[in-house]
Write a protein that holds these residues in place. Structure first.
Motif, short mmCIF file in Angstrom:
data_model
loop_
_atom_site.label_atom_id
_atom_site.label_comp_id
_atom_site.label_asym_id
_atom_site.label_seq_id
_atom_site.Cartn_x
_atom_site.Cartn_y
_atom_site.Cartn_z
N ALA A 36 37.02 -48.66 17.34
CA ALA A 36 37.54 -50.19 17.00
C ALA A 36 37.71 -51.08 17.95
N LEU A 37 38.28 -50.94 18.94
CA LEU A 37 38.43 -51.74 20.07
C LEU A 37 37.16 -52.09 21.06
N ASP A 38 36.52 -50.86 20.96
CA ASP A 38 35.13 -51.06 21.54
C ASP A 38 34.24 -52.14 20.97
N LEU A 39 34.32 -51.94 19.59
CA LEU A 39 33.52 -52.86 18.89
C LEU A 39 34.01 -54.28 18.83
N ILE A 40 35.37 -54.49 18.63
CA ILE A 40 35.83 -55.64 18.85
C ILE A 40 35.71 -56.46 20.10
N LEU A 41 35.68 -55.76 21.19
CA LEU A 41 35.54 -56.33 22.43
C LEU A 41 34.09 -56.63 22.59
N GLY A 42 33.11 -55.97 22.24
CA GLY A 42 31.68 -56.23 22.11
C GLY A 42 31.49 -57.58 21.52
N ARG A 43 31.95 -57.55 20.11
CA ARG A 43 31.86 -58.94 19.43
C ARG A 43 32.61 -60.11 20.07
N HIS A 162 49.64 -52.00 22.40
CA HIS A 162 48.78 -52.60 23.25
C HIS A 162 47.52 -53.05 22.59
N ALA A 163 47.05 -52.16 21.88
CA ALA A 163 45.68 -52.45 20.97
C ALA A 163 45.92 -53.51 19.92
N THR A 164 47.11 -53.68 19.36
CA THR A 164 47.57 -54.68 18.40
C THR A 164 47.64 -56.00 19.23
N THR A 165 48.47 -56.02 20.41
CA THR A 165 48.56 -57.20 21.12
C THR A 165 47.19 -57.65 21.73
N ALA A 166 45.96 -56.90 22.11
CA ALA A 166 44.94 -57.30 22.32
C ALA A 166 44.41 -58.08 21.15
N TYR A 167 44.29 -57.50 20.00
CA TYR A 167 43.90 -57.93 18.61
C TYR A 167 44.48 -59.24 18.42
N ASP A 168 45.84 -59.20 18.59
CA ASP A 168 46.45 -60.64 18.48
C ASP A 168 45.91 -61.73 19.16
N HIS A 173 42.97 -66.84 19.98
CA HIS A 173 41.75 -67.69 20.63
C HIS A 173 40.76 -67.85 19.76
N GLY A 174 40.97 -67.86 18.38
CA GLY A 174 40.00 -68.03 17.53
C GLY A 174 38.95 -67.21 17.12
N MET A 175 38.75 -65.80 17.48
CA MET A 175 37.95 -64.85 17.08
C MET A 175 38.28 -64.45 15.80
N ASP A 181 38.49 -54.75 11.01
CA ASP A 181 38.07 -54.50 12.26
C ASP A 181 39.05 -53.64 13.29
N TYR A 182 40.32 -53.87 13.09
CA TYR A 182 41.35 -53.25 13.71
C TYR A 182 41.25 -51.67 13.28
N LEU A 183 41.35 -51.34 12.09
CA LEU A 183 41.33 -49.85 11.75
C LEU A 183 40.22 -49.13 12.28
N GLY A 184 38.83 -49.67 12.14
CA GLY A 184 37.97 -48.98 12.83
C GLY A 184 37.62 -48.00 11.72
N ARG A 185 36.51 -47.11 12.09
CA ARG A 185 36.17 -46.05 11.17
C ARG A 185 37.10 -45.13 10.34
N LEU A 186 37.30 -45.18 9.32
CA LEU A 186 38.29 -44.25 8.59
C LEU A 186 37.75 -42.76 8.70
N ARG A 187 38.73 -41.96 8.81
CA ARG A 187 38.39 -40.39 8.78
C ARG A 187 38.22 -40.23 7.14
N LEU A 188 37.17 -40.27 6.59
CA LEU A 188 37.28 -39.91 5.17
C LEU A 188 36.96 -38.62 4.93
N LYS A 189 37.34 -37.79 3.61
CA LYS A 189 37.20 -36.60 3.38
C LYS A 189 35.54 -36.34 3.19
N ALA A 190 35.06 -35.30 3.95
CA ALA A 190 33.54 -35.10 4.02
C ALA A 190 33.06 -34.55 2.76
#
Length: 190
Positions: A36-43, A162-168, A173-175, A181-190
């Motif tokens: 999730a953090l990787d995707l957020i940083l890219g965006r 630290h992940a939450t603080t980065a998100y905040d 700063h307006g993103m 976005d923070y949760l990312g891909r959930l681990r759903l039952k297959a």
């Protein structure tokens, strides 16, 4: 009022299956958060470039004057995930330091490296850390832990802090970001 608790079955010698493991509680959760953090940083990279905000302003941004900057939040998320597993393997963990001159692309690379490192770990090697002694060393101070207690009571909470603080900071700063976005891909039952 009657309370009803359902407990997980206790593993027995006849059925040693563990329904939940140290790997599940650490590596799988770290991977979800780092992805999730990787995707957020890219965006964020794209967003701030389009807004004309210099990326070094984001790297140096703080929520409060007495808090460490965005760069430290990202370094710490990586350090308290893959770095924590490595610390447990080496039986010694020290606080992170931010390399001088680390830019936004360097922060993205740290998250990617941590994610890829976690992806190379096997379930058995992480679960084998359970019961091993390790030390968290902060300067001259040495705090003894069992690996699982260190990971679950120190590194996992630090990772999320630290992940939450980065998100905040990105939100400040307006993103445009939301909880999904923070949760990312959930681990759903297959």
């Amino acid at each position: 009022m009657q309370q009803c608790f359902v407990s997980a079955p206790t593993p027995t010698p006849e059925d040693p299956t563990m329904p939940f493991s140290l790997y599940d509680a650490t590596v799988a959760s770290f991977q979800q958060g780092l992805s999730a953090l990787d995707l957020i940083l890219g965006r964020a990279h794209t967003h701030f470039q389009q807004q004309g905000t210099p990326l070094h302003e984001i790297v140096d941004a703080r929520l409060a004057l007495d808090m460490l900057p965005f760069s430290f939040q990202i370094v710490s998320a990586a350090h308290h995930s893959m770095g924590a597993i490595n610390g447990a393997r080496q039986r010694l963990f020290r606080p992170p330091s931010v390399p001088a001159g680390l830019d936004f692309a360097g922060l993205q690379a740290l998250v990617t490296q941590a994610r890829e490192g976690l992806g190379q770990l096997t379930r058995d090697e992480v679960n084998a850390l359970e019961g091993t002694d390790m030390v968290f060393q902060l300067g001259e101070r040495r705090l003894p832990f069992l690996a699982e207690d260190f990971l679950l009571s120190f590194s996992v909470p630090n990772f999320y802090f630290h992940a939450t603080t980065a998100y905040d900071l990105l939100r400040l700063h307006g993103m445009p970001l939301g909880k999904r976005d923070y949760l990312g891909r959930l681990r759903l039952k297959a």
